[in-house]
Design a protein around this motif. Structure first.
Motif, PDB file in Angstrom:
ATOM      1  N   GLY A  56       0.806  -1.206   0.000  1.00 47.34           N
ATOM      2  CA  GLY A  56       0.000   0.000   0.000  1.00 47.34           C
ATOM      3  C   GLY A  56       0.840   1.258   0.000  1.00 47.34           C
ATOM      4  O   GLY A  56       2.051   1.233  -0.176  1.00 47.34           O
ATOM      5  N   PRO A  57       0.175   2.393   0.222  1.00 47.06           N
ATOM      6  CA  PRO A  57       0.873   3.673   0.149  1.00 47.06           C
ATOM      7  C   PRO A  57       1.923   3.819   1.247  1.00 47.06           C
ATOM      8  O   PRO A  57       1.681   3.477   2.399  1.00 47.06           O
ATOM      9  N   THR A  77      -4.689   3.243   5.013  1.00 52.43           N
ATOM     10  CA  THR A  77      -3.598   3.050   5.961  1.00 52.43           C
ATOM     11  C   THR A  77      -2.298   3.369   5.242  1.00 52.43           C
ATOM     12  O   THR A  77      -1.994   2.774   4.208  1.00 52.43           O
ATOM     13  N   ILE A  78      -1.559   4.311   5.796  1.00 57.46           N
ATOM     14  CA  ILE A  78      -0.304   4.762   5.192  1.00 57.46           C
ATOM     15  C   ILE A  78       0.847   4.266   6.057  1.00 57.46           C
ATOM     16  O   ILE A  78       0.835   4.427   7.282  1.00 57.46           O
ATOM     17  N   THR A 107       9.432   1.685  11.417  1.00 55.92           N
ATOM     18  CA  THR A 107       8.309   1.704  10.486  1.00 55.92           C
ATOM     19  C   THR A 107       7.041   1.838  11.305  1.00 55.92           C
ATOM     20  O   THR A 107       6.901   1.199  12.345  1.00 55.92           O
ATOM     21  N   LYS A 108       6.107   2.678  10.841  1.00 59.90           N
ATOM     22  CA  LYS A 108       4.876   2.942  11.569  1.00 59.90           C
ATOM     23  C   LYS A 108       3.755   3.197  10.565  1.00 59.90           C
ATOM     24  O   LYS A 108       4.021   3.529   9.420  1.00 59.90           O
ATOM     25  N   THR A 109       2.514   3.073  10.995  1.00 55.89           N
ATOM     26  CA  THR A 109       1.382   3.373  10.117  1.00 55.89           C
ATOM     27  C   THR A 109       0.473   4.416  10.761  1.00 55.89           C
ATOM     28  O   THR A 109       0.476   4.589  11.977  1.00 55.89           O
ATOM     29  N   ASN A 128      12.233  22.196   7.895  1.00 51.09           N
ATOM     30  CA  ASN A 128      12.571  22.325   6.469  1.00 51.09           C
ATOM     31  C   ASN A 128      12.110  21.101   5.679  1.00 51.09           C
ATOM     32  O   ASN A 128      12.069  21.131   4.451  1.00 51.09           O
ATOM     33  N   MET A 129      11.741  20.029   6.358  1.00 51.36           N
ATOM     34  CA  MET A 129      11.220  18.825   5.690  1.00 51.36           C
ATOM     35  C   MET A 129       9.737  19.017   5.449  1.00 51.36           C
ATOM     36  O   MET A 129       8.954  19.171   6.394  1.00 51.36           O
ATOM     37  N   LYS A 130       9.336  19.000   4.179  1.00 47.93           N
ATOM     38  CA  LYS A 130       7.931  19.227   3.816  1.00 47.93           C
ATOM     39  C   LYS A 130       7.479  18.198   2.806  1.00 47.93           C
ATOM     40  O   LYS A 130       8.265  17.711   1.990  1.00 47.93           O
ATOM     41  N   GLY A 131       6.199  17.861   2.874  1.00 51.66           N
ATOM     42  CA  GLY A 131       5.597  16.922   1.934  1.00 51.66           C
ATOM     43  C   GLY A 131       4.135  17.233   1.727  1.00 51.66           C
ATOM     44  O   GLY A 131       3.578  18.128   2.383  1.00 51.66           O
ATOM     45  N   THR A 132       3.495  16.487   0.823  1.00 53.10           N
ATOM     46  CA  THR A 132       2.084  16.677   0.545  1.00 53.10           C
ATOM     47  C   THR A 132       1.402  15.322   0.430  1.00 53.10           C
ATOM     48  O   THR A 132       1.878  14.438  -0.281  1.00 53.10           O
ATOM     49  N   LEU A 133       0.265  15.205   1.122  1.00 50.14           N
ATOM     50  CA  LEU A 133      -0.584  14.030   1.019  1.00 50.14           C
ATOM     51  C   LEU A 133      -1.883  14.475   0.361  1.00 50.14           C
ATOM     52  O   LEU A 133      -2.543  15.399   0.855  1.00 50.14           O
TER      53      LEU A 133
END
Length: 136
Positions: A56-57, A77-78, A107-109, A128-133
């Motif tokens: 999965g993702p 579930t990511i 590792t975690k979900t 400074n760590m950035k992301g997009t879901l």
């Protein structure tokens, strides 16, 4: 030689043979005779064992970065894999969707929001760590 002397000699010979058979040399480590140790550590924490499969993702944290944006179904579930040695978080901004801390090498979900939309996120320890879901 006496019968007693030959019995002791035979026992010593048998003991030497048994001892030699059970003595397996250590594998070479590249550090010279008997020095150092070599093993491959994985995210499971057991040397030489394969990393756990993630289905999965997945958000993979590596090199103090989150990687590519991720698109998932509502409520998916990511899995978060932290390949860095330091603790990170995956925290949505604004704080309405999700917030997960993950130790280095772990590792975690977590569960994605159920409302469709774009959820920017940061690491609270390293802003400074950035992301997009994206949920759709």
């Amino acid at each position: 030689m006496t019968r007693f002397g030959s019995s002791i000699g035979a026992l010593l010979l048998i003991g030497a043979l048994i001892s030699a058979c059970g003595n397996t040399p250590a594998p070479s480590t590249g550090y010279g005779a008997g020095g150092g140790a070599s093993s491959v550590a994985t995210s499971s924490g057991v040397p030489g064992s394969p990393a756990p499969a993630t289905a999965g993702p997945t958000i993979t944290i590596s090199g103090m970065a989150f990687g590519e944006p991720l698109t998932v179904a509502p409520g998916a579930t990511i899995t978060v894999v932290n390949d860095d040695s330091v603790e990170h978080s995956v925290t949505s901004k604004p704080e309405t969707g999700f917030d997960t801390d993950i130790d280095g090498g772990a590792t975690k979900t977590f569960t994605a929001p159920t409302q469709p939309g774009e959820y920017p996120f940061v690491c609270t320890y390293h802003p400074n760590m950035k992301g997009t879901l994206t949920v759709k």
